[in-house]
Motif scaffolding. Sequence first.
Motif, PDB file in Angstrom:
ATOM      1  N   LEU A 124      -8.276   0.758  -1.074  1.00 50.06           N
ATOM      2  CA  LEU A 124      -7.262   0.946  -0.042  1.00 50.06           C
ATOM      3  C   LEU A 124      -7.640   2.113   0.872  1.00 50.06           C
ATOM      4  O   LEU A 124      -8.102   3.158   0.402  1.00 50.06           O
TER       5      LEU A 124
ATOM      6  N   TYR B 274      -7.355  -1.979   3.877  1.00 46.28           N
ATOM      7  CA  TYR B 274      -8.493  -1.613   3.041  1.00 46.28           C
ATOM      8  C   TYR B 274      -9.604  -0.936   3.849  1.00 46.28           C
ATOM      9  O   TYR B 274      -9.787  -1.195   5.031  1.00 46.28           O
TER      10      TYR B 274
ATOM     11  N   SER C 190       0.840  -1.195   0.000  1.00 48.33           N
ATOM     12  CA  SER C 190       0.000   0.000   0.000  1.00 48.33           C
ATOM     13  C   SER C 190       0.875   1.246   0.000  1.00 48.33           C
ATOM     14  O   SER C 190       1.794   1.354   0.823  1.00 48.33           O
TER      15      SER C 190
END
Length: 315
Positions: free
Chosen positions: A266, A260, A20
């Motif tokens: 995300l 998430y 991420s």
Amino acid sequence: MSKLIITAAVTGSVHTPSLSPYLPLTPEQIAADAVAAAKAGAALVHVHARDPQNGKPSADPKLYEEIVTRISAATDAAICITTGGSKEMTVAERARSVALLKPELASLNTGSMNFAIHPLAGKIKEPKYDWEIPFLQATEDWIFPNTFKTLAEFATFMTAAGTKPELEVYDAGMLSNVQFLLSTGVLKPPIHLQFVLGILGGMQATVGNLVFLHESACRMIGEKNFTWSLSAAGRAQLPMMATAMGMGGNVRVGLEDNLYLAPKVLAKSSAEQVERIMTIAAALSIPVATPAEARQILGLKGAAAVGWVQKSAAE
């Protein structure tokens, strides 16, 4: 109705930078994410440190001191420092920052287990850093060590520091370990339990497992002798948080546990997840605890008594 304590765990040591772009890595980023989560409604923030050069989990006390100093300068949220660390840290390294900084709260993992996150390696196509995939893959052959000896040592130095242990329970047998430590006087009630569900190697994140753990804790420890919270990994996070809230428990969210906000979406910060919990709490008419109220509920020593504040005052 008791007030809901929301914890934000902002970076952890499970997820790696390639999973991420929003995962905070530097002390500035980690502190900023924690402060934003506190402003969104989190009364507690749970911190790990990372090497600011490559995002790798770090045990460096200087990094922890910078993180917690930044957080406490901007918010009155209580701070919990990890002793979980990562697979590449020794037990002594995992304990060092808590012993030096004397926070209000520190995690204490209550038993050894397979802690496997190797499936995450398959989600990385082009790693940002060369350590990520080997780090994740190596957990297929790793046991997270938390022996009775180290449990007693951690609990003892936390007591001496005025730091309350947050007892991380990943599986039912760990409640027996907690019961033993209470019977020998290493731990003293009231204690604070955190049920951690959804880790490969521990109990799955299901309603049945949460109910079983809570009922077992009531029977083994005594309902009036503990407070509790829930952490649930991955996609189970929000549904399980709603369950815990309905059971009268507290909750933990944040990018450590789940990257998430919704399927394939995300989260841009831990604060976004806190905001979602605030919405659920409002819909269920559950009042949310302020940091001051959380300190009273958990019996914490107060922000003025942590090691970095005392050090600053002495200087």
